[in-house]
Design an enzyme around this catalytic site. Sequence first.
Site, short mmCIF file in Angstrom:
data_model
loop_
_atom_site.label_atom_id
_atom_site.label_comp_id
_atom_site.label_asym_id
_atom_site.label_seq_id
_atom_site.Cartn_x
_atom_site.Cartn_y
_atom_site.Cartn_z
N SER A 299 37.87 38.53 37.70
CA SER A 299 36.30 38.41 37.65
C SER A 299 36.08 39.64 37.28
O SER A 299 36.38 40.79 38.12
CB SER A 299 35.75 37.96 39.02
OG SER A 299 36.09 36.65 38.93
N HIS B 149 36.60 32.73 34.42
CA HIS B 149 37.72 33.12 33.77
C HIS B 149 37.87 32.57 32.42
O HIS B 149 37.33 31.24 32.26
CB HIS B 149 38.72 32.60 34.86
CG HIS B 149 39.11 33.43 36.25
ND1 HIS B 149 39.96 34.19 36.34
CD2 HIS B 149 38.28 33.32 37.33
CE1 HIS B 149 39.90 34.81 37.54
NE2 HIS B 149 38.85 34.17 38.18
N ARG C 76 44.38 32.54 34.89
CA ARG C 76 44.83 32.73 36.28
C ARG C 76 44.73 31.39 37.09
O ARG C 76 43.75 30.74 37.11
CB ARG C 76 44.29 33.82 37.05
CG ARG C 76 44.68 33.95 38.30
CD ARG C 76 44.22 35.00 39.06
NE ARG C 76 44.85 36.42 38.82
CZ ARG C 76 44.37 37.63 39.05
NH1 ARG C 76 42.84 37.83 39.30
NH2 ARG C 76 45.28 38.77 39.26
N THR C 77 46.18 31.11 37.57
CA THR C 77 45.80 29.82 38.90
C THR C 77 45.90 30.44 40.02
O THR C 77 46.61 31.16 40.33
CB THR C 77 47.20 28.82 38.63
OG1 THR C 77 47.18 28.41 37.24
CG2 THR C 77 47.16 27.74 39.61
N HIS C 78 44.95 29.95 41.10
CA HIS C 78 44.80 30.49 42.09
C HIS C 78 45.47 29.74 43.36
O HIS C 78 45.74 28.63 43.00
CB HIS C 78 43.27 30.72 42.55
CG HIS C 78 42.45 31.70 41.57
ND1 HIS C 78 42.11 31.51 40.56
CD2 HIS C 78 42.14 32.87 42.26
CE1 HIS C 78 41.27 32.59 40.07
NE2 HIS C 78 41.46 33.22 41.07
N GLU D 102 35.90 34.48 53.82
CA GLU D 102 36.39 34.93 55.15
C GLU D 102 35.33 35.06 56.02
O GLU D 102 34.17 35.37 55.79
CB GLU D 102 37.02 36.12 55.15
CG GLU D 102 38.39 36.31 54.04
CD GLU D 102 37.86 36.35 52.67
OE1 GLU D 102 36.75 37.04 52.31
OE2 GLU D 102 38.86 35.91 51.69
N SER E 72 43.59 36.48 45.26
CA SER E 72 44.72 36.44 44.28
C SER E 72 45.56 37.72 44.48
O SER E 72 45.71 38.39 45.34
CB SER E 72 43.93 36.43 42.86
OG SER E 72 43.35 37.70 42.67
N ASN F 145 31.25 42.78 46.24
CA ASN F 145 30.48 42.35 47.19
C ASN F 145 31.17 43.05 48.59
O ASN F 145 32.29 43.32 48.59
CB ASN F 145 30.22 40.86 47.51
CG ASN F 145 31.51 40.40 47.76
OD1 ASN F 145 32.15 39.88 46.63
ND2 ASN F 145 31.97 40.03 49.04
#
Length: 267
Positions: A34, A66, A87-89, A188, A207, A230
Site C-alpha cells: 500500500s 493492490h 501479494r497474497t496476505h 490490532e 505482511s 497511521n
Amino acid sequence: MTTSEPFELAQAAAGYIAEATGVDSHDIALVLGSGWSGAADLIGEVTATLPSSEVPGFSAPAVVGHVGTIRSILLPNGKRALVLGARTHYYEGKGVRSVVHGVRTAAAAGCAVVVLTNGCGGLNPAWRPGTPVLIRDHINLTAASPLEGATFVDLTDLYSPRLRELAREIDPALDEGVYAQFPGPHYETPAEVQYAHRIGADLIGMSTALEAIAARHAGMEIFGISLVTNLAAGISPTPLSHKEVLDAGEAAGPRISRLLADVIAKI
C-alpha cells in the site's frame, strides 16, 4: 502434498514469466504494498505486463489498493526488475505457501535481491502518517512459517545492513525499526499494540515477515521498507480504517516512490 511442490510451482511460474516476457532472467524483485505502487513507473521501462491470474500459482489481489499484475522492467543500468503487484496476505486463508509464492517465483526467476514494502501502523508518535521507515528486523506473530520439515535457516541480519546503508546515502534522515507481522485481517487492539511495543516492535502490519523468511531460505538479499500510514490503535486518537491507509499512501506516494526508485538505481 510434498515439501517440494511449492518450489516446483515457483519454477513453473518463473518459466511462464520468462516465456511471456521474453526475459530469461531477472535481477531484482519488488513487492509493492500500500502506497508504493508508483515506484514501478519511475524505475525504468516496462517491457511486459502480465495479469497475475494467468501465472501459475498466482491469483488476482484481494485487497483494494493492490495491483493485479506482474511487470518486467528494464532498468537504466541494464538490469531487469520483476514487479510483483499480486501479494497474497496470510489472512486470505490460502495458506503460507501462497503467501510466499511470489518471493519463491522471483528467486526461481533469477532475482538475487528482493524489495519488500508495506503500509503499516506506527508505534512511534514521531512517525507521522506518510513517514518511510527502514525495516531492521521483524517479529513474526502469525504463529506460522513458510519453512516445512527440518529446515533450519539463520535469520540474523535478515534485512540487509548493506542495502539499509545504501538507502541512507540517498536519504540520511531515514529512521529504522522492527516490524511485527500480525495475522489480521482485523486491526490490532490497543492492548496488542502495547504488547508488540513491549517486545520490541516499532511498526505493525499484516505482511512482509513470512515473505522475508522465504526469501532468506532462497538465498536472496532483502531490503525492507515500511510506509507509516497511521498511528496504531491506542496511539491514534481516531478509529482505524483501510481508507486511512489508502489516503496516506496516496498522499505520500510520489515522494516515497521517488525514494524507492533512487534506491533501486543504486542496487
